[in-house]
Every structure is written in C-alpha cells, then in structure tokens.
Scaffold this active site. Structure first.
Site, PDB file in Angstrom:
ATOM      1  N   GLN A  55     104.182  73.234 -87.129  1.00 31.62           N
ATOM      2  CA  GLN A  55     105.345  72.368 -87.093  1.00 31.62           C
ATOM      3  C   GLN A  55     105.439  71.633 -85.762  1.00 31.62           C
ATOM      4  OE1 GLN A  55     108.789  74.695 -88.138  1.00 31.62           O
ATOM      5  NE2 GLN A  55     108.076  75.080 -90.224  1.00 31.62           N
ATOM      6  N   CYS A  56     106.330  70.651 -85.710  1.00 31.07           N
ATOM      7  CA  CYS A  56     106.445  69.829 -84.504  1.00 31.07           C
ATOM      8  C   CYS A  56     106.902  70.643 -83.303  1.00 31.07           C
ATOM      9  CB  CYS A  56     107.375  68.656 -84.757  1.00 31.07           C
ATOM     10  SG  CYS A  56     109.089  69.089 -85.185  1.00 31.07           S
ATOM     11  N   ASP A 320     128.509  88.777 -83.518  1.00 28.82           N
ATOM     12  CA  ASP A 320     129.663  89.110 -82.693  1.00 28.82           C
ATOM     13  C   ASP A 320     129.415  88.611 -81.274  1.00 28.82           C
ATOM     14  OD1 ASP A 320     130.821  90.338 -84.865  1.00 28.82           O
ATOM     15  OD2 ASP A 320     130.170  92.354 -84.296  1.00 28.82           O
ATOM     16  N   GLU A 332     125.654  91.617 -81.009  1.00 27.45           N
ATOM     17  CA  GLU A 332     124.804  92.155 -82.071  1.00 27.45           C
ATOM     18  C   GLU A 332     124.859  91.257 -83.292  1.00 27.45           C
ATOM     19  OE1 GLU A 332     127.722  95.526 -83.909  1.00 27.45           O
ATOM     20  OE2 GLU A 332     127.059  95.813 -81.840  1.00 27.45           O
ATOM     21  N   SER A 337     126.274  94.478 -94.680  1.00 28.51           N
ATOM     22  CA  SER A 337     127.639  94.952 -94.953  1.00 28.51           C
ATOM     23  C   SER A 337     128.645  94.546 -93.875  1.00 28.51           C
ATOM     24  CB  SER A 337     127.669  96.487 -95.135  1.00 28.51           C
ATOM     25  OG  SER A 337     127.332  97.171 -93.949  1.00 28.51           O
ATOM     26  N   GLU A 393     140.020  97.860 -98.195  1.00 23.39           N
ATOM     27  CA  GLU A 393     139.370  96.704 -97.585  1.00 23.39           C
ATOM     28  C   GLU A 393     138.128  96.299 -98.359  1.00 23.39           C
ATOM     29  OE1 GLU A 393     137.231  95.293 -93.424  1.00 23.39           O
ATOM     30  OE2 GLU A 393     138.435  97.117 -93.453  1.00 23.39           O
ATOM     31  N   LYS A 537     125.073 102.150 -76.736  1.00 20.93           N
ATOM     32  CA  LYS A 537     125.371 102.004 -78.159  1.00 20.93           C
ATOM     33  C   LYS A 537     124.389 102.829 -78.974  1.00 20.93           C
ATOM     34  CE  LYS A 537     126.846  97.137 -77.821  1.00 20.93           C
ATOM     35  NZ  LYS A 537     126.615  95.772 -78.372  1.00 20.93           N
ATOM     36  N   GLY A 544     132.214  99.930 -84.133  1.00 17.26           N
ATOM     37  CA  GLY A 544     132.510 100.258 -82.748  1.00 17.26           C
ATOM     38  C   GLY A 544     132.511 101.739 -82.425  1.00 17.26           C
ATOM     39  N   GLN A 586     137.284  88.932 -79.520  1.00 12.72           N
ATOM     40  CA  GLN A 586     135.879  88.742 -79.899  1.00 12.72           C
ATOM     41  C   GLN A 586     135.795  87.603 -80.908  1.00 12.72           C
ATOM     42  OE1 GLN A 586     132.963  92.099 -80.797  1.00 12.72           O
ATOM     43  NE2 GLN A 586     133.444  91.409 -82.864  1.00 12.72           N
TER      44      GLN A 586
END
Length: 629
Positions: A55-56, A320, A332, A337, A393, A537, A544, A586
C-alpha cells in the site's frame, strides 16, 4: 491509447531514490498460496512494521526508514498523515518535528517530503501518500505504490509527474492528475515552521473537559423515556427511574468538549485500532509473548483460526481514554463485552432533549447507525441469538443490540442464561424452540468460558492439549460449549481475547515506543515506571477490579479489590484522569467495524473507573464557543 492491465501483485514496478523498491498492490491477483492469510500481507523491515503490502503508506514509511532512519506513526488512513507533527528516529526513539504545508504554500516541498491527498474521489475513504523525489518550478516527480500498478519506464526513478505553478508571490501550487481528487499538501521533516499548518491539538485549552448544568424546569420532573420500548423499559427498571446519572444531585449535570478534542478522539480511535490489531498479529506469531496472556493451551489453535478467518468481523469495541491538556492517552481497549452503548447512543440524546440542552452535538448521535452498518457488513446471514446473563444492565444492553440487528434486517432471539439450550443428536446446540444456533452475540466475556475450560483441564489432562465439548444429547451445554462450538460464530470473535487482555499494553509499547497516544507499560516494575508513578493491572480483569495506583514517592493513591488478584500483573505509567467539578472523568470512544463511532463519559469520585461508575452526557461544542467564554 488502450488501458494497460495491472501488474500481478508483488511485481517490482521500479526503484525510487535510495534503491527503495515499489511493488504492485493489485490484490485481486495475489496468490492464495503465497498469501494464505491476512498476516502474510504485513510488511516488516529489520523487524519494524512498515504497513500492509504493498500500500501507499507502506512504501512511504519504508522509504523514510531506508533513506532517513525515521518513520511516521501508524495511521488508519493515508490522509491522516497530514495531522501528524512528528516522526520517530529509530536509532534512539527520539521525536523529530514534521511540518505540514498546504498546497499553495511558500515553503516549497523538498525531495523526501511526503505528498498527501485528501480522502474522496480517486482516493475515496483512504486518501493517498507519495514520496516527492524531485522539485522543479513547473512540476515535481513522485514515487508511490497502490495507484495504477504499472511498471515504471526503464531507467526512471519515479512513478509520475505532477504539473506545478509558482506564483509571483512565491506560492507553489500543484495540480492533481485526477479531477475528483484533492492534494492537501506536503510534509517535511524540518525545524522550519514558516507557513506551516498548526497542529490540530496546538491549543491545549481545547482539551479541557468542562462541567455544565441544565436549567431546572417544571417539565424536567416528568418521565422522559418511552417504556413502551423494551430496551428503554429495561433501562428504567435497572436505573430505578428516568435518569442518566444514578446520583440524584447530578441529574442536571453534563460535560462539554471542543470539536478539536472530538476530532482528536476520532483520529486516535482509528489509529489505535490499527496499532492494537498489529500488536495482536505480532503476539500470535510469537509463542513466548502469547504465553504471557495466560490463555488455555487448548484454545490457542482456535484463536489463531479466528484471527485468520474473522479479522474483519468485529462489530464494536470501546477505548478508554484520559483526556487532559497534557495529552490524550489510552488506558486499554475493550474489544470483548464492552458496555455503555445504550447510554451513549440513546439515553444521553433523550436526556438532552428532555432537559433542553441544545449546546453543541450529542457525542453518541451516530453510534446506533454505525452499529447497524457494522451488522450489515458482517457475515451474520441467519438468526442471531443474543445471550445475556440475568443482570439488569446486561438485559437493557442486549435489548439495545437487538434493536441494531432489527434495523439491519437481521432476525434475532434474546436468551437469558443458557439453561434453556440443549444438545441434539448431531452435536448441534438448539434453543428452546428447537432452532439450531449458528450466530451468537453475547454480553458474557470470553474469559468466563475460559474459566470453565481451565477447570476442565485440571480434571482431565487430555483437555489441556485440545478442547472438547461435553456433548450429551438432551442436556444443557455449558457456556464454553456454546462459545467454542465449531458451527457457531460468535460476536465478538475469539481473537478479541488478545487485544482485550492487558498483556497487550507492554507489547504495544515495545512495538511503538514513545507513541504519543500510549503509556509506558511493562511486564515488570522497572525503575522508569517507579520514578514516574505507575498503575498495576491484572492482565485479565474487568470493571476496574484489582487495580492499584502508586505515585512517584511509592504512595498508594487508590486501589480496588476484586476476583482477579491471582492474575499476572502489568505495570503502566501513572497518568491520572482529570478531576472536573468533583469527579474524575474518563472519555470513552466506541468503534464499529474497527472505526470510530461515538463517545461517552464515565465519572467517579474515585480515581479508578469501575462497574458502578456513573455515565453523564457529553456534548461536543464549537472551538470558538469554548475559547470565547
């Protein structure tokens, strides 16, 4: 003159200055044997990713690397190069200034400058980039890939010439060869910024999040969501009322960002999607790295198969971000999900209409239509079964996705839990009405199914090498049996386990060190991270959970508990969310089919955004409107 047929894919077209080869990128003639899967089209030089063959953008990056020892950051589309303002010096990972000059500038192009076309016409959606090889008062010469796929005349080190006009005032104007295409201008690696275009992000004030409040009116006390719609009724039930924020005192609050910040989010999401996809491919090609993702060995072949066959079948995902005047940084990528789609695409717009907020534009106004188009582009041709857990939810989220499917003219069935599913005598999985399940969209994370496989592997050593479903006619399958069934296609695909895993973050940093959108990340807590402050993390974590934030004096600023404490950790440079009117804010950017589709906000009094963090409305407003306030 008769039109020449394009040269076969990978045919040598010619050599640009510096001996840089240009190749045909006529993909219709690419050999299935030489290029059996998408990853075979990735171009590397000295282990550094250049782009897709041929590709270019790949040619331009390769030319710069060979001749100048620099490369520009990866971009989703060629025209986006015009917004870059630096290149990376490969030798020492330093940044060098890259100036953009519009067509007609008095700062003339130079050999080695990049010539950039706008998206549209001949270069619809993508734009185009070429290397300028020679500059004359009445013309210039360029070298490029991915145009007409024709071999260059013998002895020529350029692909074509473009007419130029130099005015008495010293302006340099180029004429495009195509009537329906537009030359944006050229880019030169230089300190000389005379007549250069300012960076789209030069005014740091435009990256401030600003808190607002709607005016209290009598009508605002009324109900405003239509409970005749199943998804809105489920949302009202989950929220215990007609509201966007769960906090009564915040019902009138919303936030605004500038249009410049909006554009930066769009560009960042599109660019980062490409970076995460490149890193995913790199991980799957390197077993030692893949081991760090703590995935059951029995499903690794399935992940690779999913990547090879279903790379372009991602419906939606969410980045995020921390957006501050000091920069835009990604934390991240939630490819699997993710949540908050309904809040962004539907609820915040209805909230604004009810509360009389007309300032700027709804940040999620296009998300629904983008999701509909993603479904239309997908390979889901039959009924899609929507699987969700018995969670309020998840229910309204599933009902919202069902509406996007309906608008895409795809039939769907909503299923709460999987206890109603059954195996048949042929090894198919049936729904309660006896229909064979072939297409599934789920709210469950892939990791939920993997936990079942890990337990099965511990009980049966044979499973550790190859996953086998627990098929028993008339009995209910497990979630893992459904999601890993050979005849069931899942959205989002199995390969999303890789970019959703936090272990991808150190890989990204190693591939694109000092990239302006990335935070320094590592598998070990090194001295540089300790000096700057860091966040630990779990590589597999959600909402979180099990996160610890530590400052440069080794003081723990914030930490959360959860069920992922046993997971391996990664360490990411500390870059706190901005604190705006009492909340850490955020910014989230959604993608549909891999492209930016809309935004929303998550807020919390804690520095760590969690499952229980609130959503608030986000509006994008005119730059001058913000600056002049």
């Amino acid at each position: 003159m008769p039109h020449k047929s394009p040269s076969v894919f990978a045919t040598l077209l010619g050599y640009a200055p510096g001996g840089v080869a240009a190749y045909s990128s006529d993909y219709d003639t690419a050999s299935d044997i030489e290029y059996p899967k998408r990853s075979a089209f990735r171009s590397y030089l000295d282990g550094i990713y250049m782009g897709y063959k041929w590709q270019c953008v790949e040619f331009a990056r390769r030319w710069m690397y060979i001749n100048r020892g620099t490369i520009f950051d990866d971009v989703a589309m060629a025209y986006e190069i015009f917004d870059l303002r630096s290149v990376r010096n490969i030798a020492n990972n330093s940044r060098l200034p890259l100036q953009a000059f519009c067509n007609g500038s008095k700062n003339l192009p130079q050999p080695g400058s990049l010539l950039i076309w706008e998206q549209g016409g001949e270069f619809a959606e993508t734009g185009h980039v070429a290397i300028i090889t020679e500059v004359f008062p009445d013309k210039l010469r360029i070298a490029e890939q991915n145009l007409d796929h024709q071999i260059w005349p013998e002895g020529r080190s350029f692909s074509r010439e473009l007419p130029a006009t130099t005015t008495e005032e010293g302006e340099y104007w180029l004429k495009c060869s195509f009537n329906d295409a537009t030359i944006l201008g050229w880019m030169t690696q230089t300190e000389d910024d005379r007549d250069a275009e300012p960076s789209p992000e030069s005014n740091k004030q435009l990256f401030n999040l600003i808190s607002r409040r709607a005016k209290v009116q009598v009508k605002t006390q009324k109900s405003w969501l239509n409970v005749a719609n199943e998804d809105e009724a489920a949302y009202v039930q989950a929220m215990h009322g007609h509201k966007l924020s769960a906090v009564t005192a915040d019902q009138y609050r919303y936030y605004v960002l500038s249009e410049t910040a909006h554009y930066a989010l769009q560009r960042a999401a599109n660019e980062l999607h490409g970076l995460f996809m490149h890193a995913t491919d790199y991980v799957l090609e390197n077993p030692s790295l893949l081991n760090k993702f703590n995935l059951p060995a029995s499903i690794l072949p399935k992940i690779r198969q999913s990547w090879d066959n279903r790379l372009n079948e991602l419906i939606t995902s969410r980045f995020d971000f921390a957006m501050t005047p000091q920069g835009l940084k990604v934390y991240e990528y939630n490819c699997d999900s993710a949540s908050c789609y309904m809040e962004s695409a539907k609820i915040q717009g209805k909230w604004a209409r009810h509360y009389g907020v007309h300032e700027g534009q709804d940040s999620g106004k296009d998300l629904f239509n983008h999701l509909v188009n993603a479904w239309r582009k997908s390979q889901a041709k039959g009924r899609v079964h929507i699987l969700h857990d018995n969670d309020p939810e998840e229910k309204y989220h599933a009902l919202f996705i069902q509406q996007t499917l309906k608008s895409a003219d795809i039939e769907s069935t909503l299923i709460c839990g999987i206890s109603s599913l059954r195996w048949d005598s042929l090894g198919n999985i049936l729904d309660a009405q006896g229909q064979v399940i072939h297409w599934v969209w789920k709210t469950w994370s892939w990791e939920t199914a993997l936990d079942q496989i890990r337990i099965q592997s511990e009980a049966d050593e044979a499973v550790a090498d190859k996953y086998r479903p627990l098929w028993q006619r008339g009995q209910a399958p497990r979630l893992a049996d459904v999601l890993l069934h050979k005849n069931i296609m899942i959205f989002e695909p199995l390969w999303t386990l890789i970019p959703s895993n936090k272990a991808i973050l150190p890989v990204l940093w190693s591939l694109f060190p000092n990239h302006p959108l990335l935070l320094h990340s590592d598998f070990v807590l090194n001295a540089e991270l300790q000096a700057s402050g860091y966040v630990s993390k779990p590589i597999v974590g959600r909402c979180g959970a099990n996160i610890q934030m530590v400052d440069d004096s080794d003081t723990v600023l914030e930490e959360t508990g959860g069920q992922f404490a046993a997971q391996e950790q990664i360490y990411q440079a500390l870059f706190p969310l901005p604190l705006v009117d009492g909340y850490y804010v955020q910014v989230c950017a959604f993608t549909a089919a891999g492209k930016y589709a809309g935004s929303c906000l998550r807020v919390d009094s804690s520095m760590i955004i969690s499952k229980d963090s609130d959503c608030m409305a986000l509006r994008f407003v005119n730059d001058e409107h913000l600056i002049n306030q």
